[in-house]
Scaffold this motif. Structure first.
Motif: not given
Length: 168
Positions: A2-27
């Motif tokens: 079950e995937v929920k969509l919502r506005r980002a919150a500050e608590k999401d910051a680390e995971q957002l950085a991880e997703i973006y950094n993967y693209s920078i580092q690997h793709e």
């Protein structure tokens, strides 16, 4: 799942950085950025994102699977209703419809806010992102040739846009 969509919150910051950094580092297929983002960078981004430019996350059981965001296109007031969008889905969750859900939600949220257009630039060889945009109703309107260099090679970018209102 079950995937929920919502506005980002500050608590999401680390995971957002991880997703973006993967693209920078690997793709190396979605951004000219070469400097990694920190959780604090992403917290600042979330905290200071203009109310007219949402950041939407896809979440499942506390895990951020991807995000889509809008940012100002240009600073002149005549462009206030145009958002430039980005979308990133964590690699293990691609091909499951999450990107399409995120982009469609971003489209609807931007429409509610009063945007009349969304646009982006996509590396010409990023066929998956180009196909996602087509499935969500974007059209390819041109190519910026040699738009920037990444790892010593020139990259062409395809310009995509979607009108969010009917124009008579």
């Amino acid at each position: 799942m079950e995937v929920k969509l919502r506005r980002a919150a500050e608590k999401d910051a680390e995971q957002l950085a991880e997703i973006y950094n993967y693209s920078i580092q690997h793709e190396r297929n979605a951004t000219f950025e070469t400097e990694l983002r920190t959780a604090e960078d992403r917290r600042f981004w979330i905290r200071n994102q203009h109310k007219r430019h949402p950041i939407i996350v896809a979440e499942c059981e506390g895990r951020i699977l991807g995000w889509a965001s809008s940012s100002p296109y240009r600073t002149r007031s005549c462009y206030d209703g145009i958002g430039e969008f980005s979308i990133y889905v964590h690699k293990p969750f691609r091909g499951k419809g999450i990107g399409k859900r995120l982009l469609n939600e971003l489209i609807e949220e931007c429409r509610r806010i009063g945007h009349w257009k969304l646009l982006s630039r996509i590396f010409d060889f990023n066929h998956e992102s180009r196909e996602l945009c087509k499935r969500c109703g974007f059209r390819e309107v041109g190519i910026y040739e040699k738009h920037g260099q990444l790892d010593g090679r020139w990259i062409d970018c395809v310009i995509v846009e979607k009108l969010l209102i009917s124009v008579d």
